[in-house]
Design a protein around this motif. Structure first.
Motif, PDB file in Angstrom:
ATOM      1  N   ARG A  22      -3.183  -3.924  -9.759  1.00 49.17           N
ATOM      2  CA  ARG A  22      -1.900  -4.638  -9.708  1.00 49.17           C
ATOM      3  C   ARG A  22      -2.096  -6.053  -9.167  1.00 49.17           C
ATOM      4  O   ARG A  22      -1.574  -7.034  -9.708  1.00 49.17           O
ATOM      5  N   GLN A 207       3.262  -0.201  -6.378  1.00 51.28           N
ATOM      6  CA  GLN A 207       4.454  -1.045  -6.227  1.00 51.28           C
ATOM      7  C   GLN A 207       4.820  -1.237  -4.761  1.00 51.28           C
ATOM      8  O   GLN A 207       5.261  -2.313  -4.353  1.00 51.28           O
ATOM      9  N   TRP A 210       2.365  -3.560  -3.088  1.00 49.11           N
ATOM     10  CA  TRP A 210       2.655  -4.913  -3.567  1.00 49.11           C
ATOM     11  C   TRP A 210       3.861  -5.497  -2.830  1.00 49.11           C
ATOM     12  O   TRP A 210       3.867  -6.668  -2.448  1.00 49.11           O
TER      13      TRP A 210
END
Length: 231
Positions: A22, A207, A210
């Motif tokens: 990511r 996610q 992040w």
């Protein structure tokens, strides 16, 4: 994240690999760190390094040779089976602590010398830190220690931000070696008892990492990504 350096310890597999991918996709320079060499077919966009986080000299050497960095994520942890107290192998528990608790402590200690003041450190705990389950004494106390470590370091290392991500049941190699059909059956059974109706995937967790890396107003937080497992 462009032109920023992200180190992911535990980044060669599972949740850590998803975090590394990511960050790289967002333009960061990423170094994925693990005890073993990178698996076959590894992305050329992500650098790799081999470090054993139970070896403090090796951890210190890695960060001194790397120099400046912006974000550290640590996802590495041991595979340890559940056992009731009377059956507990204390030596195995000690080894697990050395990886998950002291390993994350070593990484934070030596990264802190080089990390940007606008940067972040993200540690990894787990749902059992706050959910009492018989037989899970080692996992519970390790994860609780990490959550307290994160809050303490958020004050001690400020303005560097320190957060903790707490995964629930996630379909990764942390379940140990098993046939793929057995893994899928186990995931389906575990997921059926969660409010979201499924277990987590590594991208779900990426996610969350992040978020805490990029949100400059988050520090000292414990972010639960568990599909409602704590409920």
């Amino acid at each position: 994240m462009k032109q920023q350096t992200v180190v992911v310890i535990g980044g060669l597999s599972g949740i850590g690999r998803a975090v590394a991918q990511r960050a790289a996709a967002e333009g960061a320079r990423v170094i994925a760190v693990g005890r073993r060499p990178a698996p076959a077919g590894w992305s050329q966009e992500i650098e790799t390094a081999s470090v054993d986080i139970t070896d403090e000299a090796a951890v210190e050497r890695f960060f001194s040779e790397l120099g400046a960095l912006d974000h550290l994520v640590v996802t590495s942890g041991p595979v340890i089976s559940s056992a009731k107290l009377v059956d507990l192998d204390i030596n195995a528990a000690r080894e697990a602590y050395d990886v998950k608790v002291f390993g994350q402590m070593r990484a934070a200690k030596h990264a802190a010398r080089y990390i940007a003041k606008t940067g972040s450190i993200t540690l990894t705990s787990g749902l059992l830190a706050r959910k009492a389950v018989p037989g899970a004494l080692v996992k519970a106390t390790m994860n609780a220690a990490i959550e307290n470590m994160g809050k303490t370091l958020a004050k001690e290392l400020a303005p560097v931000r320190v957060n903790v991500v707490s995964p629930g049941m996630v379909e990764t190699g942390m379940w140990g070696e098993m046939p793929e059909a057995e893994r899928k059956a186990m995931a389906a059974q575990a997921g059926s008892g969660l409010p979201v109706g499924r277990v987590g995937q590594t991208d779900d967790l990426a996610q969350a990492y992040w978020l805490v890396m990029t949100n400059g107003f988050m520090t000292g937080a414990v972010v639960d990504v568990d599909g409602g497992g704590l409920l």
